[in-house]
Design a protein around this motif. Structure first.
Motif, PDB file in Angstrom:
ATOM      1  N   PHE A 144       0.936  -1.114  -0.065  1.00 26.94           N
ATOM      2  CA  PHE A 144      -0.165  -0.107  -0.078  1.00 26.94           C
ATOM      3  C   PHE A 144       0.791   1.223   0.019  1.00 26.94           C
ATOM      4  O   PHE A 144       1.663   1.363   0.637  1.00 26.94           O
ATOM      5  CB  PHE A 144      -0.899  -0.040   0.987  1.00 26.94           C
ATOM      6  N   ALA A 151      -4.287   0.156  -4.406  1.00 26.15           N
ATOM      7  CA  ALA A 151      -3.719  -0.908  -3.774  1.00 26.15           C
ATOM      8  C   ALA A 151      -4.659  -2.170  -3.848  1.00 26.15           C
ATOM      9  O   ALA A 151      -5.921  -1.925  -3.759  1.00 26.15           O
ATOM     10  CB  ALA A 151      -3.161  -0.810  -2.473  1.00 26.15           C
ATOM     11  N   GLU A 153      -4.907  -6.122  -2.493  1.00 30.53           N
ATOM     12  CA  GLU A 153      -4.217  -7.051  -1.538  1.00 30.53           C
ATOM     13  C   GLU A 153      -5.198  -8.227  -1.259  1.00 30.53           C
ATOM     14  O   GLU A 153      -6.478  -8.043  -1.351  1.00 30.53           O
ATOM     15  CB  GLU A 153      -3.975  -6.239  -0.415  1.00 30.53           C
ATOM     16  N   LYS A 311      -9.218   3.481  -3.181  1.00 29.87           N
ATOM     17  CA  LYS A 311      -7.700   3.644  -2.947  1.00 29.87           C
ATOM     18  C   LYS A 311      -7.306   2.392  -2.650  1.00 29.87           C
ATOM     19  O   LYS A 311      -6.274   1.792  -2.718  1.00 29.87           O
ATOM     20  CB  LYS A 311      -7.625   4.425  -1.681  1.00 29.87           C
ATOM     21  N   ARG A 312      -8.102   1.437  -1.959  1.00 29.38           N
ATOM     22  CA  ARG A 312      -7.507   0.059  -1.537  1.00 29.38           C
ATOM     23  C   ARG A 312      -8.727  -1.066  -1.615  1.00 29.38           C
ATOM     24  O   ARG A 312      -9.996  -0.771  -1.120  1.00 29.38           O
ATOM     25  CB  ARG A 312      -7.309   0.300   0.124  1.00 29.38           C
ATOM     26  N   THR A 313      -8.434  -2.189  -2.141  1.00 32.12           N
ATOM     27  CA  THR A 313      -9.121  -3.542  -2.285  1.00 32.12           C
ATOM     28  C   THR A 313      -8.484  -4.360  -1.524  1.00 32.12           C
ATOM     29  O   THR A 313      -7.374  -4.985  -1.976  1.00 32.12           O
ATOM     30  CB  THR A 313      -9.447  -3.625  -3.762  1.00 32.12           C
ATOM     31  N   VAL A 314      -9.477  -5.109  -1.057  1.00 36.98           N
ATOM     32  CA  VAL A 314      -8.727  -6.157  -0.002  1.00 36.98           C
ATOM     33  C   VAL A 314      -9.988  -7.359  -0.288  1.00 36.98           C
ATOM     34  O   VAL A 314     -11.010  -7.285   0.056  1.00 36.98           O
ATOM     35  CB  VAL A 314      -8.625  -6.056   1.508  1.00 36.98           C
TER      36      VAL A 314
END
Length: 325
Positions: A144, A151, A153, A311-314
């Motif tokens: 990240f 990002a 993850e 912004k962020r994918t988990v």
């Protein structure tokens, strides 16, 4: 030699529409794209890549930077990234950094000088300030960046917890975890966090074993594993941070005459093709590599088109149960 106008005439579309298809710009329906592809194939039309790059601020190329092309996880990730990129009309420029900061900087410069549409970064040694200057989308996988575009993850903490829960449910009471490189923080460290939390909650003793960068670069963990199993002979459950480490654990167990899974149960992480080639086959935490690659390409494409992206994918993980636990 066929021209752009010939392709437009054959496909029944305008020159502008054909140009948008070739340059992957703006909204293009699947039907229009299919017509253009059929016309290009029939006319044996090949776009002039050099001329296209000179006339645009970027090419239909994506830079992909990985630390090790021969590591099974990155091999599988690269294959899926290339496949998903091709579906979107992109080619990839593959860079193997060997986790050397100078090489990563050089590859980033090569990508920008070749006017790539964006960079997918699977490596993590370059300082974050570098990405303030390049002016193109940067999508990271398993890292990240505050100043990155996006990002992708997997849920590493969940993976570590699943491994601990499985080993404990199998009756293991002396656990060993072979983890990440000491002193270098990566999202994969959260596998250790998840594993530790479950062990402490269930009051099950465990040992955490850090690895070194030289072992990661060479992918040789045999000596480390052998020393650990001899130092902790009561170990009855082992969680490895990768299938590479888990597979080498099986080799050492054979050398030391430790029966798997009867005497020692082993769980890996990644669920790459290697996990099905060992004897016995590895029980491992399945990382959704195909889905992560698809999301990374889509995020980069959308960002290059000027769209806002998360912004962020988990993504969640699951346990692939086979024969070692």
């Amino acid at each position: 030699m066929a021209t752009l106008k010939d392709v437009a005439r054959e496909s029944g579309l305008t020159v502008g529409t054909v140009s948008r298809v070739l340059n992957n710009r703006g909204y293009i329906s699947d039907k229009a794209r299919e017509k253009v592809e059929k016309a290009m194939k029939k006319l044996n039309y090949r776009p002039n890549e050099v001329a296209r790059s000179l006339s645009k601020s970027s090419t239909n190329t994506i830079g992909v930077i990985v630390p090790h092309v021969r590591h099974p996880y990155f091999t599988e990730m690269i294959s899926n990234l290339e496949n998903q990129a091709y579906k979107k009309g992109y080619k990839i420029l593959l860079c193997n950094s060997r986790s050397i900061q100078e090489k990563e900087r050089e590859y980033i410069e090569i990508c920008t000088s070749n006017k790539v549409a964006g960079i997918i970064l699977c490596s993590g040694t370059v300082p974050v300030e570098v990405f303030d200057e390049i002016g193109i989308p940067v999508v990271t996988i398993e890292r990240f960046l505050d100043n990155g575009t996006a990002a992708v993850e997997c849920d590493n903490r969940q993976g570590g917890a699943l491994a601990a829960e499985k080993l404990i449910s199998c009756g293991c009471r002396h656990l060993l975890h072979v983890g990440n490189i000491g002193g270098l923080f990566m999202p994969a460290d959260m596998r250790t966090e998840g594993f530790r939390e479950v062990c402490e909650r269930e009051n099950v003793p465990f040992v955490e074993l850090l690895t070194e960068e030289i072992q990661y670069n060479s992918m040789k963990y045999g000596e480390l594993i052998e020393d650990a199993l001899q130092k902790y002979p009561e170990t009855d459950g082992l969680f490895a941070n990768s299938d590479v480490i888990a597979a080498q654990t099986l080799q050492i167990c054979r050398k030391l005459d430790i029966a798997v899974p009867e005497r020692l149960k082993v769980i890996g992480f990644d669920d790459v093709f290697l996990a099905t080639l060992t004897t016995p086959q590895l029980t491992t935490v399945h990382q959704p590599i195909k889905e992560m690659a698809e999301i990374a390409i889509n995020l980069l494409h959308d960002s290059a088109m000027g769209k806002l992206v998360p912004k962020r994918t988990v993504l969640p993980v699951c346990l692939a149960e086979r024969e070692t636990a």
